[in-house]
Every structure is written in C-alpha cells, then in structure tokens.
Design a protein around this motif. Structure first.
Motif, PDB file in Angstrom:
ATOM      1  N   SER A 185     -39.101  20.442  14.882  1.00 42.73           N
ATOM      2  CA  SER A 185     -37.866  19.680  15.047  1.00 42.73           C
ATOM      3  C   SER A 185     -37.503  19.682  16.529  1.00 42.73           C
ATOM      4  CB  SER A 185     -36.730  20.308  14.242  1.00 42.73           C
ATOM      5  OG  SER A 185     -36.307  21.521  14.840  1.00 42.73           O
ATOM      6  N   PRO A 186     -36.793  18.666  17.014  1.00 43.69           N
ATOM      7  CA  PRO A 186     -36.382  18.681  18.422  1.00 43.69           C
ATOM      8  C   PRO A 186     -35.609  19.948  18.788  1.00 43.69           C
ATOM      9  CG  PRO A 186     -36.064  16.493  17.515  1.00 43.69           C
ATOM     10  CD  PRO A 186     -36.447  17.377  16.364  1.00 43.69           C
ATOM     11  N   ASP A 187     -34.710  20.407  17.916  1.00 41.65           N
ATOM     12  CA  ASP A 187     -33.929  21.618  18.198  1.00 41.65           C
ATOM     13  C   ASP A 187     -34.833  22.830  18.378  1.00 41.65           C
ATOM     14  OD1 ASP A 187     -31.468  20.446  18.269  1.00 41.65           O
ATOM     15  OD2 ASP A 187     -30.905  20.969  16.217  1.00 41.65           O
ATOM     16  N   GLN A 188     -35.836  22.962  17.499  1.00 40.20           N
ATOM     17  CA  GLN A 188     -36.742  24.103  17.606  1.00 40.20           C
ATOM     18  C   GLN A 188     -37.537  24.073  18.905  1.00 40.20           C
ATOM     19  OE1 GLN A 188     -38.603  23.407  13.718  1.00 40.20           O
ATOM     20  NE2 GLN A 188     -38.078  25.505  13.148  1.00 40.20           N
ATOM     21  N   LEU A 189     -38.012  22.886  19.275  1.00 38.86           N
ATOM     22  CA  LEU A 189     -38.781  22.764  20.516  1.00 38.86           C
ATOM     23  C   LEU A 189     -37.926  23.107  21.734  1.00 38.86           C
ATOM     24  CD1 LEU A 189     -40.751  19.484  19.751  1.00 38.86           C
ATOM     25  CD2 LEU A 189     -41.712  21.785  19.932  1.00 38.86           C
ATOM     26  N   ILE A 190     -36.677  22.661  21.718  1.00 38.57           N
ATOM     27  CA  ILE A 190     -35.768  22.947  22.845  1.00 38.57           C
ATOM     28  C   ILE A 190     -35.450  24.438  22.892  1.00 38.57           C
ATOM     29  CG2 ILE A 190     -33.431  22.561  23.731  1.00 38.57           C
ATOM     30  CD1 ILE A 190     -33.692  19.681  22.489  1.00 38.57           C
ATOM     31  N   ASP A 191     -35.178  25.036  21.722  1.00 38.66           N
ATOM     32  CA  ASP A 191     -34.865  26.467  21.675  1.00 38.66           C
ATOM     33  C   ASP A 191     -36.042  27.303  22.178  1.00 38.66           C
ATOM     34  OD1 ASP A 191     -32.378  25.909  20.677  1.00 38.66           O
ATOM     35  OD2 ASP A 191     -32.863  26.394  18.590  1.00 38.66           O
ATOM     36  N   GLU A 192     -37.269  26.910  21.813  1.00 39.58           N
ATOM     37  CA  GLU A 192     -38.453  27.642  22.262  1.00 39.58           C
ATOM     38  C   GLU A 192     -38.612  27.545  23.784  1.00 39.58           C
ATOM     39  OE1 GLU A 192     -41.777  26.149  20.095  1.00 39.58           O
ATOM     40  OE2 GLU A 192     -41.112  26.985  18.173  1.00 39.58           O
ATOM     41  N   LEU A 193     -38.306  26.368  24.330  1.00 38.95           N
ATOM     42  CA  LEU A 193     -38.402  26.201  25.785  1.00 38.95           C
ATOM     43  C   LEU A 193     -37.369  27.068  26.493  1.00 38.95           C
ATOM     44  CD1 LEU A 193     -39.605  24.742  28.243  1.00 38.95           C
ATOM     45  CD2 LEU A 193     -37.928  22.922  27.876  1.00 38.95           C
ATOM     46  N   VAL A 194     -36.144  27.088  25.986  1.00 39.40           N
ATOM     47  CA  VAL A 194     -35.083  27.904  26.586  1.00 39.40           C
ATOM     48  C   VAL A 194     -35.437  29.387  26.488  1.00 39.40           C
ATOM     49  CG1 VAL A 194     -32.665  28.601  26.375  1.00 39.40           C
ATOM     50  CG2 VAL A 194     -33.289  26.182  26.178  1.00 39.40           C
ATOM     51  N   ALA A 195     -35.982  29.790  25.323  1.00 40.12           N
ATOM     52  CA  ALA A 195     -36.345  31.199  25.122  1.00 40.12           C
ATOM     53  C   ALA A 195     -37.456  31.647  26.070  1.00 40.12           C
ATOM     54  CB  ALA A 195     -36.777  31.417  23.673  1.00 40.12           C
ATOM     55  N   SER A 196     -38.236  30.683  26.551  1.00 39.48           N
ATOM     56  CA  SER A 196     -39.326  31.026  27.474  1.00 39.48           C
ATOM     57  C   SER A 196     -38.833  31.295  28.885  1.00 39.48           C
ATOM     58  CB  SER A 196     -40.357  29.890  27.509  1.00 39.48           C
ATOM     59  OG  SER A 196     -39.849  28.764  28.227  1.00 39.48           O
ATOM     60  N   GLY A 197     -37.535  31.105  29.101  1.00 42.53           N
ATOM     61  CA  GLY A 197     -36.958  31.345  30.420  1.00 42.53           C
ATOM     62  C   GLY A 197     -36.673  30.085  31.210  1.00 42.53           C
ATOM     63  N   PHE A 198     -36.917  28.936  30.598  1.00 42.97           N
ATOM     64  CA  PHE A 198     -36.678  27.661  31.297  1.00 42.97           C
ATOM     65  C   PHE A 198     -35.190  27.468  31.567  1.00 42.97           C
ATOM     66  CE2 PHE A 198     -35.500  23.166  31.088  1.00 42.97           C
ATOM     67  CZ  PHE A 198     -36.354  22.600  32.024  1.00 42.97           C
ATOM     68  N   GLU A 199     -34.867  26.995  32.756  1.00 42.90           N
ATOM     69  CA  GLU A 199     -33.483  26.663  33.091  1.00 42.90           C
ATOM     70  C   GLU A 199     -33.453  25.290  33.736  1.00 42.90           C
ATOM     71  OE1 GLU A 199     -31.484  29.533  35.467  1.00 42.90           O
ATOM     72  OE2 GLU A 199     -32.049  31.234  34.207  1.00 42.90           O
ATOM     73  N   ARG A 200     -32.493  24.480  33.325  1.00 46.54           N
ATOM     74  CA  ARG A 200     -32.339  23.168  33.952  1.00 46.54           C
ATOM     75  C   ARG A 200     -31.751  23.356  35.344  1.00 46.54           C
ATOM     76  NH1 ARG A 200     -30.205  18.584  29.863  1.00 46.54           N
ATOM     77  NH2 ARG A 200     -30.994  17.351  31.598  1.00 46.54           N
TER      78      ARG A 200
END
Length: 254
Positions: free
Chosen positions: A215-230
């Motif tokens: 799901s888009p939410d899951q993909l975004i959450d996984e990216l954030v959890a990896s340490g990604f910051e906008r």
C-alpha cells in the motif's frame, strides 16, 4: 475472509528479440481494489497491462483474469474487462449519445446513454461531438465507454495526464465512485500524489521487474523508518490545494 483474486500474474515475461521487457513478474489484484502499476517510461508497465488486456502476446508465465486463463480464454476475458480508449478511438462526426449507442451495439449490450452520461456528469454534452469537449470531459467520456459492457475490471492508462487541477480531482472522484459500485480498477500514472490518494496498493516496476508491492502508506512508512528525511518541512497543504481553494472545485467547460 480472504478477498477474491480477480487478476493473478505469475512469472510473466515478454521478450522482443534479445531484449527482455518484462522479466518474470508476479502479482495479484483483488476484487474491489484500485491497484496502481507505477514505473518510469520503458519500465514494462504498459507491456504488462497490454498482455493482461489480451492486446499483446506474452513470452512466458501465466495470467488469470477472473478465473479465466489468458491463453485459453482470451475471448471470455475481453467480455469482462473495460479498456480506456485514446482520443483517436472515437469517430469525430458523432455526438456522445451516438457514440454510446455505437459502442453499445459493438458490445451487444443495451445501455441507457442518458444514464451513462449522467454518471460521468456529461448530460449537458449529450449532443456535443467528442472533438468539442474539454480535456477533462474527454477523459470522463473515455472512462464512461469502459463501463458500457458492465465490466468487472477496468484499465485506465494515465487518465489525468494534461488535466487542470479541478478536472484531475473530479476524475479522482469518478474513479472512486466506479470502485464503490464494485468494479476493480487498474491504473497507471506518473503522478505519485494521485497514486497515493487513489490506490489501495501499488506495484512499482523498473527495468522489467517489480521492485516494490505494498500500500502507499506502507511504502512511505518503510522509507521513513529507514531514516529518510525530506529536505523541506511537510506542510498541511500544497500549492494545488491553494489553487483549488481559490478557483473552486466545480467542473468547467473550458
């Protein structure tokens, strides 16, 4: 209770000579989903869709659509899917009512043209020719024609490309409404905000392979959890929201 699979793709491949356009991809689409197939140009997503739509032959693998095998039952599959036509697919000399009646005859499926046009908010354009419509109106009518044979699944290929923000958001509402009536929707888009808002799940394809499926939410959450910051602070609205707020949400004929 498990949802019913309406599309099942297993180890799908497509070769053009020595070039592998699709490299053994597998995914399922469930009844009542809005499923997004995303990827850069040349990634293989259009080839994949055309194979599922019975428009292109596969090189290997299996494809099942609503329980029908694409190798044995292509004719049956064509009867239960709706594929969005490009503008060139419509006779320029016919008005919208006449076009609906034409497609109704081709599908051998009785259709109330007035009711169908009302569904896509084009009742006032029933006697207008397709070429006289605005971009958003053309896209809504094109989507309407996918519904004539009362399909279980419809395929929309970049349906909002080139539309202004009002037309784009109104098309989103139409797609949601179609799904709410029980139709499964497969969509391709280059607009990630569109995929995030509309899609229950997305498959991201790159170089002929699926590299993410969630799901888009899951993909975004996984990216954030990896340490990604906008690099820029996320605000509660964006410029498109400002545009819509200032100019209004109503459909326009221009």
């Amino acid at each position: 209770m498990d949802r019913e699979k309406v599309i099942s793709v297993k180890n799908l491949t497509k070769n053009y000579g020595s070039f592998e356009a699709v490299k053994g991809i597998s995914f399922d689409v469930y009844e009542g989903e809005i499923f997004g197939l995303l990827g850069p140009n040349g990634a293989g997503k259009s080839t994949t869709l055309e194979i599922i739509e019975t428009l292109r032959k596969k090189s290997g693998g299996e494809v099942w659509v609503d329980g029908y095998n694409i190798d044995r039952d292509a004719g049956k599959i064509k009867k239960i899917i709706g594929v969005q036509l490009q503008s060139s697919g419509f006779y320029p000399g016919l008005n919208l009512t006449e076009l609906v009646e034409l497609f109704s005859g081709l599908y051998n499926q009785p259709v109330d043209a007035k009711e169908l046009l009302q569904l896509v908010n084009l009742t006032d354009k029933s006697h207008a020719k397709f070429k006289e419509l605005s971009g958003g109106q053309k896209q809504r009518f094109s989507i309407a024609t996918t519904l004539i044979n009362k399909p279980r699944i419809i395929f929309l290929d970049e349906p909002t490309t080139g539309l202004d923000p009002q037309a784009r958001r109104n098309l989103w509402n139409l797609i949601r409404d179609i799904r709410s009536k029980g139709t499964t929707v497969i969509i391709t888009t280059h607009y990630m905000d569109e995929a995030e808002i509309l899609c229950d799940r997305v498959a991201i394809i790159d170089q002929g392979r699926i590299i993410a499926l969630q799901s888009p939410d899951q993909l975004i959450d996984e990216l954030v959890a990896s340490g990604f910051e906008r690099p820029k602070e996320v605000k509660q609205a964006n410029l498109e929201d400002v545009f819509i707020h200032l100019t209004g949400r109503t459909l326009r004929s221009e």
